[in-house]
Enzyme design. Structure first.
Site, short mmCIF file in Angstrom:
data_model
loop_
_atom_site.label_atom_id
_atom_site.label_comp_id
_atom_site.label_asym_id
_atom_site.label_seq_id
_atom_site.Cartn_x
_atom_site.Cartn_y
_atom_site.Cartn_z
N THR A 1 7.63 -2.99 8.36
CA THR A 1 7.27 -4.01 9.19
C THR A 1 8.80 -6.03 8.17
O THR A 1 8.61 -6.81 8.54
CB THR A 1 7.12 -4.40 9.51
N GLY A 2 8.55 -5.12 6.94
CA GLY A 2 8.55 -6.64 5.54
C GLY A 2 8.14 -7.41 4.73
O GLY A 2 7.81 -8.35 4.63
N GLU B 1 16.32 20.13 30.84
CA GLU B 1 16.04 18.80 30.99
C GLU B 1 16.94 17.45 32.48
O GLU B 1 16.73 16.62 32.20
CB GLU B 1 17.99 18.94 29.84
#
Length: 618
Positions: free
Chosen positions: A211-212, A433
């Site tokens: 996240t920095g 799917e």
């Protein structure tokens, strides 16, 4: 901003060269000097020596354990001295006596003063050189034996070319606001101290990985324009006991000399784990605890100085930290650096996308919408992956299609077109799917079905249905959770309806559905029978994830049985709901499955038009 590493210690380099030179001289002296300064005597075979004795050509013989030297008679070899290697021959003395040869034991070797001098002088010099080399590591001084107590912190200095500021950080505006105040403390502390405010001593950055947090700390250093010491928590702990505490002392001594400054400790949990054995702490470690105790003393104790030294620290595991480390006076503030929201992701994409060539069709807002839960590092990787795809396809700009493919590569894995399925398996995957897509298209709270593919991806996925949220969601009600479970079971339900049996392809769907149902009962209190009670022990601020279910509280046998019955009922009801929806839309299920068997991928307007025909179960 660049890293100022310590320059290579020329004195240590010279000592190392001298050490190698002396060792080489010692080796050469012992190996070569006896040969260089001693007499050069030809060596002959032992058989020749015996023949010369038998022929009465030998005048004198000196017998040694490793060598026999003998001199020829003057009239034969002009007194030449030869040598040979002795063998076990008990008849040699008798043979020499019969031939009238003078023989005796070999005299001791002559004492070579150069070799003696080197053998006595060189070893002590080598020992002294090695000792001085280790004593002077890290610049020398009275810092402790071998100077291993020197701090390994790197000092960041200002560099306009690589300087990182708050403009390079996006998506965490609240954290930037908190840290901007720290910058003001460092730039003009008198404005705060004049009214009696105390400058915070520590700021702890917490949040998920990527996240920095480290980038934020560098931005603080770039904005403040003060010395910035950076070190990892693991660099304090070494083999020798007491090294970590000594390095903490040395780090703060250096920092106080350059105050005001910032000390940044990354991965603080490496040395800051709770000494009481709290959650996530597994036993104690004397060396780590000594390092922690020294850090506590340096931050707020009798040893704490008056210099303006602010400690920034980052961790992904704040729940494991010692309470004494988190109290006011040490880490006064805890700043959450969380995953960005929609606007934050768009700002981060603007920063990283500005470093690549973008095509005219790129819509960063649409990319931000499709990437919920992505942290700053994930978005940086996304932009790089898109650029790599564009370069691989020989394009000069990055298109929206490159970003879409990069998102799928990160979320679902790499396409494996080389994995060829037989016709039966391919048909099962197609219906599986499409079953997910039809149930997900009608369930409330589900993300928008953006793509159906039967191309294998990643390690295990033989196909996938891509659902993209239309907005950031932070809360989900019971109906939406039940709908999500029904969507997960849509693939298995489609297999039951079409083939009358089930395969192993739904194993991951069943695992996720069961886990979600169990959380509904034990964590969220969404059970009418068990009531609004939490039967799991919650783990607060666990940014790394526990990797499984939370530990369950002590419950009675009847309660455990009731929990299992409630979980089974939730999953079974969702299963029946999925079966009802697919039976109601069986014709649509078969038509979409046939189309995807031909094209392998359906997306865009074609998919939305088909899913718009889905009818709710009666």
């Amino acid at each position: 901003m660049s890293v100022q590493n310590k320059p290579p210690n020329s004195r240590n380099f010279q000592i190392g060269n001298i050490l190698l030179l002396l060792a080489g001289l010692f080796f050469l002296a012992n190996l070569l000097l006896p040969r260089l300064f001693g007499p050069s005597i030809p060596r002959v075979p032992y058989s020749l020596f015996i023949d010369q004795v038998e022929d009465s050509q030998v005048a004198q013989v000196y017998v040694g354990q490793e060598e026999i030297r003998y001199q020829l008679k003057d009239e034969i070899g002009e007194g030449q001295v030869l040598s040979t290697t002795p063998i076990f021959d008990l008849e040699l003395p008798k043979r020499l006596e019969e031939k009238g040869v003078e023989f005796a034991a070999a005299p001791p070797p002559k004492n070579n003063w150069i070799g003696t001098l080197l053998s006595w002088v060189v070893p002590p010099l080598i020992f002294v050189a090695i000792w001085q080399f280790f004593l002077n590591r890290g610049g020398g001084g009275p810092q402790g034996a071998l100077s291993i107590s020197k701090s390994k912190a790197k000092v960041y200095v200002q560099d306009d070319a690589t300087k990182i500021t708050f403009n390079d950080v996006a998506g965490v505006e609240e954290a930037k606001t908190e840290l901007a105040e720290i910058v003001e403390f460092l730039k003009s502390p008198e404005r705060f101290t004049a009214i009696g405010a105390r400058i915070p001593k520590g700021v702890l950055l917490v949040g998920p990985p990527g996240t920095g947090k480290t980038l934020m700390a560098k931005a603080v250093a770039g904005e403040a324009g003060v010395p910035f010491f950076s070190i990892s928590g693991s660099e304090f702990v070494e083999l020798f006991v007491g090294t970590g505490a000594a390095r903490v002392r040395d780090l703060f001594e250096q920092a106080k000399k350059k105050a005001p400054c910032i000390i940044f400790i990354d991965e603080l949990d490496a040395i800051g784990k709770s000494r009481a054995g709290g959650p996530g702490s597994f036993g104690g470690n004397d060396e780590r605890e000594q390092t922690l105790n020294q850090l506590l003393t340096e931050m707020d104790g009798f040893a704490a100085g008056d210099g303006t030294v602010i400690v920034l620290a980052a961790t992904n595991r704040p729940e494991t930290l010692d309470p004494a480390l988190l109290r006011p006076g040490r880490f006064d503030r805890q700043v959450l650096v969380d995953r960005p929201d929609l606007s934050g992701r768009e700002e981060i994409l603007n920063i990283y996308a500005g470093k690549v060539r973008l095509g005219e069709d790129v819509d960063l807002h649409a990319i931000a919408v499709r990437t919920p839960g992505f942290a700053g590092a994930d978005l940086s990787n996304l932009v790089n992956e898109a650029a790599l795809l564009a370069a691989r396809n020989q394009r000069e700009t990055v298109s929206q299609a490159d970003f879409n493919e990069a998102i799928e590569r990160i979320v679902a894995g790499l396409e494996k077109k080389s994995r060829v399925l037989n016709e039966k398996e391919k048909k099962i995957v197609a219906y599986h799917e499409v079953g997910h897509a039809l149930v997900g298209a009608i369930m409330p709270g589900s993300g928008k079905v953006a793509k159906i593919s039967i191309v294998p991806r990643g390690m295990a996925a033989l196909g996938y249905t891509l659902q993209m949220p239309t907005e950031d969601r932070f809360l989900m009600d019971e109906t939406e959770l039940r709908g999500e479970i029904a969507t997960l079971l849509g693939g298995r339900a489609a297999e039951e309806i079409i083939f009358g049996s089930v395969t192993t392809g739904a194993s991951n769907d069943l695992q996720r559905a069961t886990d979600l149902a169990e959380r509904m009962v034990t964590t969220y209190g969404m059970s009418k029978i068990l009531g609004p009670l939490a039967y799991d022990k919650g783990q607060q601020n666990n940014f790394l994830g526990s990797g499984g279910m939370n530990p369950r509280r002590m419950v009675s046998e009847n309660t455990a049985k009731a929990i299992d019955e409630e979980v089974k009922e939730i999953v079974e009801n969702a299963h029946q709901q999925a079966l009802a929806i697919l039976n109601q839309n069986r014709n649509l299920l078969e038509s979409i499955a046939k189309e995807i068997l031909e094209t392998e991928v359906i997306e865009g307007d074609t998919l939305q038009n088909l899913l718009g025909q889905v009818q709710a179960a009666v």
